[in-house]
Design a protein around this motif. Structure first.
Motif, PDB file in Angstrom:
ATOM      1  N   GLY A 111      29.151 -64.130   3.233  1.00 23.98           N
ATOM      2  CA  GLY A 111      29.037 -62.671   3.179  1.00 23.98           C
ATOM      3  C   GLY A 111      29.401 -62.015   4.499  1.00 23.98           C
ATOM      4  N   ASN A 112      28.908 -62.579   5.608  1.00 26.36           N
ATOM      5  CA  ASN A 112      29.216 -62.026   6.932  1.00 26.36           C
ATOM      6  C   ASN A 112      30.703 -62.136   7.255  1.00 26.36           C
ATOM      7  N   VAL A 153      33.258 -62.394   5.085  1.00 26.15           N
ATOM      8  CA  VAL A 153      34.022 -61.474   4.234  1.00 26.15           C
ATOM      9  C   VAL A 153      33.955 -60.068   4.808  1.00 26.15           C
ATOM     10  N   ARG A 154      32.752 -59.635   5.162  1.00 28.26           N
ATOM     11  CA  ARG A 154      32.598 -58.284   5.710  1.00 28.26           C
ATOM     12  C   ARG A 154      33.353 -58.140   7.026  1.00 28.26           C
ATOM     13  N   ARG A 167      37.037 -57.969   6.296  1.00 26.02           N
ATOM     14  CA  ARG A 167      37.342 -56.710   5.605  1.00 26.02           C
ATOM     15  C   ARG A 167      37.395 -55.553   6.592  1.00 26.02           C
ATOM     16  N   ALA A 183      35.093 -51.576   0.716  1.00 25.20           N
ATOM     17  CA  ALA A 183      34.732 -52.533  -0.326  1.00 25.20           C
ATOM     18  C   ALA A 183      35.563 -52.293  -1.584  1.00 25.20           C
ATOM     19  N   SER A 186      29.907 -56.137  -2.929  1.00 29.62           N
ATOM     20  CA  SER A 186      28.646 -55.777  -2.269  1.00 29.62           C
ATOM     21  C   SER A 186      27.646 -56.919  -2.347  1.00 29.62           C
ATOM     22  N   GLU A 213      28.745 -59.726   0.084  1.00 28.13           N
ATOM     23  CA  GLU A 213      28.535 -59.377   1.496  1.00 28.13           C
ATOM     24  C   GLU A 213      27.056 -59.315   1.859  1.00 28.13           C
ATOM     25  N   SER A 214      26.206 -58.975   0.895  1.00 26.40           N
ATOM     26  CA  SER A 214      24.763 -58.917   1.178  1.00 26.40           C
ATOM     27  C   SER A 214      24.065 -60.237   0.882  1.00 26.40           C
ATOM     28  N   SER A 244      30.221 -64.876  13.373  1.00 33.11           N
ATOM     29  CA  SER A 244      30.352 -63.875  12.316  1.00 33.11           C
ATOM     30  C   SER A 244      30.662 -62.484  12.835  1.00 33.11           C
TER      31      SER A 244
END
Length: 201
Positions: free
Chosen positions: A21-22, A24-25, A28, A35, A50, A53-54, A120
């Motif tokens: 998730g970290n 990808v964010r 991005r 998103a 979402s 990423e969370s 990250s």
């Protein structure tokens, strides 16, 4: 309509899901994508982006592959750091590693409080800076990224671009570090402040 690439929800403290998730964010945001943009590029729903990423869902390898292609990064980069130990650096009062920097010759004292490589996001280096009566020349600094300063004691006149600010104990400033900046005078010394920069700045 459910996403065929989704798996069952997972515990939010799962290291693998948090790492993916970290990452990808991070990629991005580095690509300047929202998103919704990433969802459109990857064929996933914004809600799925979402959740990934969370770290509230575990994405399939197929989904991760689609995300990597949409982000134009290797699949392996989305797992980087998942199996690495998490480090922490403790510096006791009065500690820190003395370092020589641009202002050292002018009486500025620098004590690095640690440098931790992040898997990250950006890496940061906090530094304790002390200015005394011997600090009679004040070079300006300029480097990529942002910088945060927190005044611990004393007072300085601090310049950022064309603006000057009086910073006293308890004051702070968050600034764009690509603009020339730095203290230009010690108003009440010794002056000590904590400076947090990108590592290597």
């Amino acid at each position: 309509m459910s996403d065929p690439h989704a798996r069952e929800p997972v515990a939010a403290d799962s290291r693998l899901e948090r790492t993916v998730g970290n990452r990808v964010r991070h990629h991005r945001l580095a690509a300047g994508l929202t998103a919704s943009d990433l969802a459109a590029r990857s064929g996933l729903s914004p809600a799925m982006i979402s959740r990934i990423e969370s770290a509230t869902t575990s994405a399939s390898l197929t989904t991760i592959h689609r995300l990597a292609r949409a982000l134009e990064v290797p699949v392996a980069s989305l797992f980087r750091g998942a199996d690495a130990p998490r480090a922490a650096i403790v510096v006791k009062a009065g500690g820190g590693t003395e370092s020589v920097r641009a202002g050292s010759r002018q009486g500025h004292r620098y004590a690095s409080l640690g440098n931790l490589l992040s898997t990250s996001g950006p890496s940061l280096e906090p530094t304790l800076v002390t200015l005394t009566d011997a600090s009679n020349v004040f070079p300006l600094f300029q480097h990529p990224g942002t910088e945060f300063l927190y005044m611990l004691e004393g007072a300085v006149l601090f310049r950022h671009g064309d603006d000057e600010h009086v910073l006293e104990a308890g004051d702070s400033i968050l600034l764009d570090a690509e603009t020339p900046h730095g203290p230009t005078a010690v108003i009440a010394g010794p002056a000590r402040f904590l400076s947090v920069n990108p590592a290597g700045a």
